[in-house]
Design a protein around this motif. Sequence first.
Motif, PDB file in Angstrom:
ATOM      1  N   PHE A 434      -1.203  10.151 -51.684  1.00  0.00           N
ATOM      2  CA  PHE A 434      -2.545  10.162 -52.185  1.00  0.00           C
ATOM      3  C   PHE A 434      -3.363   8.968 -51.451  1.00  0.00           C
ATOM      4  CE2 PHE A 434      -5.138   7.680 -55.134  1.00  0.00           C
ATOM      5  CZ  PHE A 434      -5.981   8.689 -55.530  1.00  0.00           C
ATOM      6  N   GLY A 435      -2.801   7.827 -51.139  1.00  0.00           N
ATOM      7  CA  GLY A 435      -3.498   7.013 -50.586  1.00  0.00           C
ATOM      8  C   GLY A 435      -3.844   7.272 -49.146  1.00  0.00           C
ATOM      9  N   THR A 436      -3.010   8.044 -48.407  1.00  0.00           N
ATOM     10  CA  THR A 436      -3.407   8.259 -46.972  1.00  0.00           C
ATOM     11  C   THR A 436      -4.605   9.224 -46.940  1.00  0.00           C
ATOM     12  OG1 THR A 436      -1.598   9.751 -46.807  1.00  0.00           O
ATOM     13  CG2 THR A 436      -1.357   7.656 -45.684  1.00  0.00           C
ATOM     14  N   ASN A 437      -4.613  10.176 -48.000  1.00  0.00           N
ATOM     15  CA  ASN A 437      -5.678  11.178 -47.989  1.00  0.00           C
ATOM     16  C   ASN A 437      -6.887  10.542 -48.632  1.00  0.00           C
ATOM     17  OD1 ASN A 437      -4.995  14.101 -47.369  1.00  0.00           O
ATOM     18  ND2 ASN A 437      -3.143  13.313 -48.364  1.00  0.00           N
ATOM     19  N   VAL A 438      -6.753   9.740 -49.467  1.00  0.00           N
ATOM     20  CA  VAL A 438      -7.989   9.281 -50.273  1.00  0.00           C
ATOM     21  C   VAL A 438      -8.714   7.949 -49.403  1.00  0.00           C
ATOM     22  CG1 VAL A 438      -8.922   8.119 -52.416  1.00  0.00           C
ATOM     23  CG2 VAL A 438      -7.235   9.726 -52.393  1.00  0.00           C
ATOM     24  N   ASN A 439      -7.976   7.202 -48.701  1.00  0.00           N
ATOM     25  CA  ASN A 439      -8.342   5.931 -47.972  1.00  0.00           C
ATOM     26  C   ASN A 439      -9.438   6.364 -47.027  1.00  0.00           C
ATOM     27  OD1 ASN A 439      -7.040   4.034 -49.543  1.00  0.00           O
ATOM     28  ND2 ASN A 439      -5.251   4.071 -48.355  1.00  0.00           N
ATOM     29  N   PRO A 440      -9.118   7.368 -46.157  1.00  0.00           N
ATOM     30  CA  PRO A 440     -10.111   7.684 -45.053  1.00  0.00           C
ATOM     31  C   PRO A 440     -11.646   8.037 -45.550  1.00  0.00           C
ATOM     32  CG  PRO A 440      -8.142   9.092 -45.078  1.00  0.00           C
ATOM     33  CD  PRO A 440      -7.922   8.225 -45.642  1.00  0.00           C
ATOM     34  N   VAL A 441     -11.363   8.831 -46.763  1.00  0.00           N
ATOM     35  CA  VAL A 441     -12.637   9.500 -47.324  1.00  0.00           C
ATOM     36  C   VAL A 441     -13.348   8.300 -48.033  1.00  0.00           C
ATOM     37  CG1 VAL A 441     -13.571  10.993 -48.994  1.00  0.00           C
ATOM     38  CG2 VAL A 441     -11.512  11.744 -47.667  1.00  0.00           C
ATOM     39  N   GLY A 442     -12.576   7.369 -48.681  1.00  0.00           N
ATOM     40  CA  GLY A 442     -13.335   6.299 -49.174  1.00  0.00           C
ATOM     41  C   GLY A 442     -14.047   5.319 -48.320  1.00  0.00           C
ATOM     42  N   LEU A 443     -13.260   5.109 -47.401  1.00  0.00           N
ATOM     43  CA  LEU A 443     -13.876   3.928 -46.355  1.00  0.00           C
ATOM     44  C   LEU A 443     -14.859   4.562 -45.481  1.00  0.00           C
ATOM     45  CD1 LEU A 443     -10.356   2.472 -45.272  1.00  0.00           C
ATOM     46  CD2 LEU A 443     -11.902   1.428 -46.461  1.00  0.00           C
ATOM     47  N   ASP A 444     -15.053   5.795 -45.287  1.00  0.00           N
ATOM     48  CA  ASP A 444     -16.110   6.395 -44.584  1.00  0.00           C
ATOM     49  C   ASP A 444     -17.522   5.875 -44.941  1.00  0.00           C
ATOM     50  OD1 ASP A 444     -18.058   8.294 -43.343  1.00  0.00           O
ATOM     51  OD2 ASP A 444     -16.224   9.430 -42.659  1.00  0.00           O
ATOM     52  N   PRO A 445     -18.121   5.383 -44.150  1.00  0.00           N
ATOM     53  CA  PRO A 445     -19.493   4.896 -44.654  1.00  0.00           C
ATOM     54  C   PRO A 445     -20.650   5.929 -44.660  1.00  0.00           C
ATOM     55  CG  PRO A 445     -19.264   4.415 -42.027  1.00  0.00           C
ATOM     56  CD  PRO A 445     -17.962   4.845 -42.796  1.00  0.00           C
ATOM     57  N   ASP A 446     -20.308   7.291 -44.401  1.00  0.00           N
ATOM     58  CA  ASP A 446     -21.427   8.255 -44.206  1.00  0.00           C
ATOM     59  C   ASP A 446     -21.056   8.961 -45.419  1.00  0.00           C
ATOM     60  OD1 ASP A 446     -22.535   7.409 -41.792  1.00  0.00           O
ATOM     61  OD2 ASP A 446     -21.205   8.245 -40.772  1.00  0.00           O
ATOM     62  N   THR A 447     -19.797   9.551 -45.588  1.00  0.00           N
ATOM     63  CA  THR A 447     -19.415  10.477 -46.633  1.00  0.00           C
ATOM     64  C   THR A 447     -18.686   9.700 -47.860  1.00  0.00           C
ATOM     65  OG1 THR A 447     -17.279  10.803 -45.663  1.00  0.00           O
ATOM     66  CG2 THR A 447     -19.199  12.254 -45.146  1.00  0.00           C
ATOM     67  N   GLY A 448     -18.503   8.619 -47.540  1.00  0.00           N
ATOM     68  CA  GLY A 448     -17.744   7.577 -48.625  1.00  0.00           C
ATOM     69  C   GLY A 448     -18.522   6.533 -49.416  1.00  0.00           C
ATOM     70  N   ILE A 449     -17.808   5.640 -49.611  1.00  0.00           N
ATOM     71  CA  ILE A 449     -18.584   4.321 -50.023  1.00  0.00           C
ATOM     72  C   ILE A 449     -18.377   3.056 -49.140  1.00  0.00           C
ATOM     73  CG2 ILE A 449     -18.618   4.965 -52.601  1.00  0.00           C
ATOM     74  CD1 ILE A 449     -16.263   3.574 -53.145  1.00  0.00           C
ATOM     75  N   GLY A 450     -17.583   3.467 -47.828  1.00  0.00           N
ATOM     76  CA  GLY A 450     -17.440   2.081 -47.029  1.00  0.00           C
ATOM     77  C   GLY A 450     -16.558   0.841 -47.759  1.00  0.00           C
ATOM     78  N   TRP A 451     -17.423  -0.204 -47.478  1.00  0.00           N
ATOM     79  CA  TRP A 451     -16.704  -1.380 -47.949  1.00  0.00           C
ATOM     80  C   TRP A 451     -16.591  -1.628 -49.393  1.00  0.00           C
ATOM     81  CZ3 TRP A 451     -18.969  -4.797 -51.247  1.00  0.00           C
ATOM     82  CH2 TRP A 451     -20.456  -4.772 -51.397  1.00  0.00           C
ATOM     83  N   ARG A 452     -17.463  -0.844 -50.110  1.00  0.00           N
ATOM     84  CA  ARG A 452     -17.252  -0.891 -51.571  1.00  0.00           C
ATOM     85  C   ARG A 452     -15.942  -0.311 -52.125  1.00  0.00           C
ATOM     86  NH1 ARG A 452     -22.383   0.048 -50.330  1.00  0.00           N
ATOM     87  NH2 ARG A 452     -24.077  -1.202 -51.182  1.00  0.00           N
ATOM     88  N   PHE A 453     -15.409   0.450 -51.055  1.00  0.00           N
ATOM     89  CA  PHE A 453     -13.791   1.152 -51.657  1.00  0.00           C
ATOM     90  C   PHE A 453     -12.980  -0.025 -51.604  1.00  0.00           C
ATOM     91  CE2 PHE A 453      -9.905   3.183 -50.482  1.00  0.00           C
ATOM     92  CZ  PHE A 453      -9.881   4.259 -51.427  1.00  0.00           C
ATOM     93  N   LEU A 454     -13.156  -1.097 -51.407  1.00  0.00           N
ATOM     94  CA  LEU A 454     -12.341  -2.243 -51.346  1.00  0.00           C
ATOM     95  C   LEU A 454     -12.273  -2.870 -52.654  1.00  0.00           C
ATOM     96  CD1 LEU A 454     -13.008  -4.164 -47.990  1.00  0.00           C
ATOM     97  CD2 LEU A 454     -10.957  -2.522 -48.607  1.00  0.00           C
ATOM     98  N   ILE A 455     -13.360  -2.667 -53.573  1.00  0.00           N
ATOM     99  CA  ILE A 455     -13.456  -3.026 -54.596  1.00  0.00           C
ATOM    100  C   ILE A 455     -12.653  -2.442 -55.691  1.00  0.00           C
ATOM    101  CG2 ILE A 455     -15.181  -3.193 -56.882  1.00  0.00           C
ATOM    102  CD1 ILE A 455     -17.574  -3.680 -54.822  1.00  0.00           C
ATOM    103  N   VAL A 456     -12.318  -1.008 -55.391  1.00  0.00           N
ATOM    104  CA  VAL A 456     -11.496  -0.383 -56.242  1.00  0.00           C
ATOM    105  C   VAL A 456     -10.017  -0.924 -56.251  1.00  0.00           C
ATOM    106  CG1 VAL A 456     -10.448   2.102 -56.324  1.00  0.00           C
ATOM    107  CG2 VAL A 456     -12.983   1.833 -55.697  1.00  0.00           C
ATOM    108  N   TYR A 457      -9.591  -1.298 -54.968  1.00  0.00           N
ATOM    109  CA  TYR A 457      -8.512  -2.091 -54.697  1.00  0.00           C
ATOM    110  C   TYR A 457      -8.284  -3.501 -55.655  1.00  0.00           C
ATOM    111  CZ  TYR A 457      -6.112   1.390 -51.643  1.00  0.00           C
ATOM    112  OH  TYR A 457      -5.630   2.689 -51.300  1.00  0.00           O
TER     113      TYR A 457
END
Length: 525
Positions: A434-457
């Motif tokens: 789950f993490g290895t698939n979700v992390n690159p998507v969430g961290l992507d600054p263009d298609t994801g939420i970039g640094w804000r993904f760290l708030i989820v953690y």
Amino acid sequence: MVGATVSSDNPVHRMAVDDPVPWYRKKNLRYLYFMLFPCLMGIETTSGFDSQIINAVQIVPAWTAYFGNPKGGYKGILASALPLGSVIGLPLIPMINDRFGRRWCVMTGSIIMIIGSIIQAFSVNAAMYIVARLIIGFGLPYAIVAGSSLISELAYPKERAVLTSLFNAAYFVGAIVASCVTYGTQTIPSDWSWRLPSLLQASPSLLQVIFIFLIPESPRYLISKDRHEEAFKIIADYHAEGDVNSEFAKAEFAEIKATIAIEMEYSKQSWMDLISTKANRRRLLIGSLVGVFTQLSGNGVISYYLGDILKLVGFTDPSFEAQYNIGNQVWGLVCAVITALVVMRFRRRTMYLFAIAWILIAYVGWTISAAKAIQDKNDTAAKLTLFWIYFYQPGYNIGFNALTYTFLVEIFPYAMRARGITVFQFFGKASQFFGTNVNPVGLDPDTGIGWRFLIVYCIWIAIEGVLIYFIWPETSGHTLEELAFLFEDDERAQTAAKAAEQEVHHEESVSDEKAGGHVDTRETV
């Protein structure tokens, strides 16, 4: 709801703790411990090697070019194929482990991983590469479940927690080797810049295949198969330096035999055992949560996508990324080994709570620094991000590296140990997938939420802390046989302890009789 612990006044535990002779002065035990390294300790080396192969090859130009510059979900499946393979392979592990023994289960997993590594090295396209990683993942948990059980079941009680903690610390040995090898091969002007590290991933498994039958089988496994003489010989050879008249060896054998007999009386040796009683359901819950926490406490971001994190805050030089990654893995190994060596000095539950608080502080600091670095273009904040990633390592290693298998073998009694650790592997590998698939998507600054993904953690790690506080029991200071009935009534534990106590008293009475007879004879003369 902090689990109760059984009485610590156990004769086996007492004699082991009071033993004044250190392990390195015992020839047979010294041999056993040194042989554990090529036979079993290297199993987790494969996990560490794999995480850094995927992390490091992403900055190797030949790899990115060969696989079409992977991004998002495509990059995720290349990384997550291994944990997916692990999930597929899990159901058969307890059958092989409990029917054929720990060593044959390690052998099975090792052979499968060697085959997968060879296919991975000679992959001609992405599909073949993914299948190879599925095969490696399929074999890995066979070796992990059996290896962690065998270490705990062979170790002298005094050193058991240290050895099972070092088992997981070996992850960083693989990570360091993979990071260094990939750093060295990235300048090779061909596909061998990534094929060579992929081939070397078979090395730990090859050692296991060569050496695994140079160590004994688990005495507990042998007792469960009514091979009592073989089991006692192993206990006497390695826990009493070959002294078959040893009071300790006889007491330990008696306690193990009595405990396994009680376990088998209440066990059906099936998956249903895990939900058959309230106590077992709690074990199942804890084992599942440990699996989730070890993979979703923010470590996956660092292990698999460190390059993406560094790019977010402005560090784009591949050479710097590789050097920083190597340093981080070396630091992780130092933290893991130190934690393993001091694990006997602290209570398990205290260490878990301390670790989760440390991890939360690290992630909050990391998130704030990343936000400042990206939004305000602040170089100081960007450099502070580098600090927080290193700061994270000690906390993670205290809770979710060194303690993992130490805690699991204490939570699950022999009759369900293989199934319990298999459940842990299922939730761990599923979470990793789950993490290895979700992390690159969430961290992507263009298609994801970039640094804000760290708030989820940050939020999730806080939830982990609450669950640990209310659910985790204390397990330190006891033998595995005492802990077999951790959540049950004391009567079963006392039955096993009495068997050991009776053996001790029997030996003492025999010794007294012999001494008395000797005195009488001498006085007659």
